[in-house]
Design a protein around this motif. Sequence first.
Motif, mmCIF file in Angstrom:
data_model
loop_
_atom_site.group_PDB
_atom_site.id
_atom_site.type_symbol
_atom_site.label_atom_id
_atom_site.label_comp_id
_atom_site.label_asym_id
_atom_site.label_seq_id
_atom_site.Cartn_x
_atom_site.Cartn_y
_atom_site.Cartn_z
ATOM 1 N N MET A 20 0.821 -1.219 0.000
ATOM 2 C CA MET A 20 0.000 0.000 0.000
ATOM 3 C C MET A 20 0.856 1.271 0.000
ATOM 4 S SD MET A 20 -3.055 -0.992 2.677
ATOM 5 C CE MET A 20 -4.012 0.508 2.376
ATOM 6 N N ASN A 21 0.425 2.242 -0.830
ATOM 7 C CA ASN A 21 1.052 3.565 -0.869
ATOM 8 C C ASN A 21 0.137 4.642 -0.302
ATOM 9 O OD1 ASN A 21 3.489 2.769 -2.218
ATOM 10 N ND2 ASN A 21 2.244 2.495 -4.059
ATOM 11 N N LYS A 22 -1.169 4.386 -0.293
ATOM 12 C CA LYS A 22 -2.142 5.360 0.195
ATOM 13 C C LYS A 22 -3.019 4.708 1.262
ATOM 14 C CE LYS A 22 -2.514 8.153 -3.939
ATOM 15 N NZ LYS A 22 -2.286 7.569 -5.232
ATOM 16 N N ASN A 23 -3.460 5.488 2.214
ATOM 17 C CA ASN A 23 -4.422 5.071 3.249
ATOM 18 C C ASN A 23 -3.940 3.915 4.127
ATOM 19 O OD1 ASN A 23 -6.428 7.008 2.601
ATOM 20 N ND2 ASN A 23 -7.108 5.723 0.907
ATOM 21 N N CYS A 62 -8.774 3.907 -2.382
ATOM 22 C CA CYS A 62 -10.231 3.941 -2.181
ATOM 23 C C CYS A 62 -10.594 4.115 -0.706
ATOM 24 C CB CYS A 62 -10.836 2.652 -2.726
ATOM 25 S SG CYS A 62 -12.602 2.505 -2.411
ATOM 26 N N GLY A 63 -11.353 5.171 -0.406
ATOM 27 C CA GLY A 63 -11.784 5.432 0.965
ATOM 28 C C GLY A 63 -12.691 4.343 1.521
ATOM 29 N N ASP A 64 -13.548 3.793 0.676
ATOM 30 C CA ASP A 64 -14.416 2.706 1.145
ATOM 31 C C ASP A 64 -13.599 1.467 1.479
ATOM 32 O OD1 ASP A 64 -17.085 3.862 1.052
ATOM 33 O OD2 ASP A 64 -16.773 3.986 -1.106
ATOM 34 N N ALA A 65 -12.551 1.201 0.698
ATOM 35 C CA ALA A 65 -11.666 0.073 1.004
ATOM 36 C C ALA A 65 -10.926 0.325 2.319
ATOM 37 C CB ALA A 65 -10.680 -0.150 -0.136
ATOM 38 N N LYS A 159 -14.979 14.940 5.234
ATOM 39 C CA LYS A 159 -15.753 14.642 6.450
ATOM 40 C C LYS A 159 -16.104 13.157 6.524
ATOM 41 C CE LYS A 159 -17.673 19.253 6.975
ATOM 42 N NZ LYS A 159 -18.789 20.133 6.637
ATOM 43 N N LEU A 160 -16.454 12.593 5.380
ATOM 44 C CA LEU A 160 -16.796 11.178 5.313
ATOM 45 C C LEU A 160 -15.588 10.322 5.701
ATOM 46 C CD1 LEU A 160 -19.193 9.345 4.533
ATOM 47 C CD2 LEU A 160 -18.271 9.305 2.218
ATOM 48 N N MET A 161 -14.434 10.645 5.128
ATOM 49 C CA MET A 161 -13.208 9.892 5.436
ATOM 50 C C MET A 161 -12.863 10.006 6.921
ATOM 51 S SD MET A 161 -11.901 8.370 2.714
ATOM 52 C CE MET A 161 -10.126 8.342 2.790
ATOM 53 N N SER A 162 -13.051 11.173 7.482
ATOM 54 C CA SER A 162 -12.773 11.368 8.906
ATOM 55 C C SER A 162 -13.699 10.499 9.751
ATOM 56 C CB SER A 162 -12.928 12.839 9.267
ATOM 57 O OG SER A 162 -12.748 13.016 10.646
ATOM 58 N N SER A 163 -14.977 10.470 9.404
ATOM 59 C CA SER A 163 -15.916 9.647 10.171
ATOM 60 C C SER A 163 -15.612 8.157 9.984
ATOM 61 C CB SER A 163 -17.365 9.970 9.800
ATOM 62 O OG SER A 163 -17.648 9.595 8.472
#
Length: 184
Positions: A20-23, A62-65, A159-163
């Motif tokens: 992984m490189n992100k998240n 991907c934020g959902d991932a 905001k979604l990612m923070s929650s």
Amino acid sequence: MNLNEWFQKGMTAEEYIDSMNKNKEEMQSIYEAFQLSKEDKEILEQVKSRELKVIALTEDWCGDAMLNNPILLRIAEEGGIETRFLLRDQNLELMDQYLTNGTSRAIPIFIFIDQEGNEVGVWGPRAPQMQEMVDKGRAGLPEKEAPDFQEKQMDMYRKLMSSYQTDEKIWRVVSGSILGILLK
């Protein structure tokens, strides 16, 4: 290729996380903080005898991932479910068999299979309650042509990612939704 072959092609959780490189830190922090309830563990005790496996179609950006993968990992560990990760963009042949609404390559998609490689359940890309939350947020955005659309959209996603990273109620919704697929 059958689903067992796709499974064999996938990365282990450790290999995926290492790549992984992100998240990565965000996903790991959810993984560390999220714990299954006693009831969830009892449900997963029943799942163990089925000897399931899961293919997770995903991407690290991907934020959902970022939200769903660590919850899947906790469920898989407790339920004795062997897990493999495939990157969506490198596995479009499989991804295109699991399009959201028949058109979208939305991820993550979790494909649960038995030892023979038969599909026993599919989950993703979001829990229904999470999709409602996203839809509500999108409905509150200005028209796409509005000068502030992009700014408002980015603010909504921030905001979604923070929650996603801090709200235990969201984690419970996701785990409950995934468990629902396993109980079918």
